[in-house]
Motif scaffolding. Structure first.
Motif: not given
Length: 297
Positions: A54-57, A254-256, A261-262, A268-269
């Motif tokens: 979902e981070a993909m533009p 999890l992200v923290d 980063s977004e 990232i793979t």
């Protein structure tokens, strides 16, 4: 309302309440299980992959548009169902009126065609019939203005709306009454309405089909169904938001923990993501970090 109708309404209401309670219980159990599985890290990698996707533009814009559409559809559904419920209540109270006109739903086919035995329909060229389940426009009218062959709406001795044509006017010492008959019927109505029974006169304008919806909404079954729909929509929205809150809270944790980063997430793979997660997995699942494992809402 007859005793049989009242018992049916009570039974239906209890059934609706029972169904909503069962659904609420199922949702609560689901949320409890979801919170536990997230606290144990069973969905961590899936949530991280979802976040990176979902981070993909392009995906981000598309998901945002989908969320807006979903919220809009929910709001429209809630407004429409609530409006129908208010209309049904107002109709029961006799508040549905538009100036000197009102809309009346047609429940039977007694005015949908010409019965050959009613020869006056042909000789007088009366072609203002309307199909079953229409909505007809009815205007207020003084009894002095009523004429033979006018189509009127009146309440009979049971309080039921009857939409039939005046075929004769009778005057006696007790007053004036109207003999009515449906265009498709071959017998006159047994009840002869007086001026106080008459709600109005048909204007000759009608809207087809929509009357079926109005008749259902006006019924006690329809009102109970609408109430259940409103409660169901509110309940669905509540549990959907609770589920989304749990997922977002876990993803943030999890992200923290991974310092992801977004911008990095969008490139990232999966192998790199799994490797980074496995390196922090023990810390993430520790009691101090896994706050969702507790009894937090």
């Amino acid at each position: 309302m007859t005793r049989k109708e009242l018992l049916a309404l009570i039974f239906l209401s209890l059934a609706m309440v029972g169904i909503l309670l069962v659904l609420a219980f199922i949702f609560l159990r689901y949320l409890k299980g979801l919170r536990a599985s997230m606290g144990e890290g069973e969905q961590d990698l899936d949530l991280l992959k979802e976040y990176c996707y979902e981070a993909m533009p392009k995906v981000k814009k598309r998901r945002k548009a989908v969320r807006i559409v979903k919220k809009t559809l929910y709001a429209i559904s809630l407004v429409v169902v609530s409006a129908l419920l208010v209309f049904a209540f107002c109709d029961k109270m006799g508040w549905v009126k538009l100036d000197n006109k009102t809309l009346v739903a047609v429940a039977s086919g007694s005015m949908s065609k010409k019965n050959p035995s009613n020869d006056y329909l042909v000789t007088e060229d009366l072609n203002d019939q309307f199909p079953t389940f229409s909505l007809i426009w009815v205007e207020k009218v003084n009894s002095a203005d009523l004429e033979k062959y006018d189509v009127i709406v009146y309440k009979n001795q049971q309080g039921t709306n009857i939409i039939h044509r005046i075929i004769r006017v009778e005057t006696s010492s007790s007053g004036t009454c109207y003999v009515t008959k449906g265009d498709a019927n071959n017998t006159e109505d047994t009840y002869k309405p007086k001026a106080e029974d008459i709600m109005g006169r048909y204007t000759g304008e009608y809207i087809p089909v929509i009357g079926a919806i109005v008749l259902f909404v006006q019924s006690y079954l329809g009102m109970v169904t609408l109430i259940a729909l409103v409660l169901g929509l509110v309940m669905l929205d509540y549990f959907t938001n609770k589920t989304a809150d749990l997922r977002e809270a876990r993803i943030k944790l999890l992200v923290d923990a991974l310092a992801l980063s977004e911008e990095e997430a969008s490139t990232i793979t999966e192998e790199e993501l799994e490797e980074r997660y496995n390196g922090k997995k023990e810390d993430i699942l520790s009691p101090l970090v896994a706050s969702l494992k507790g009894d937090k809402d």
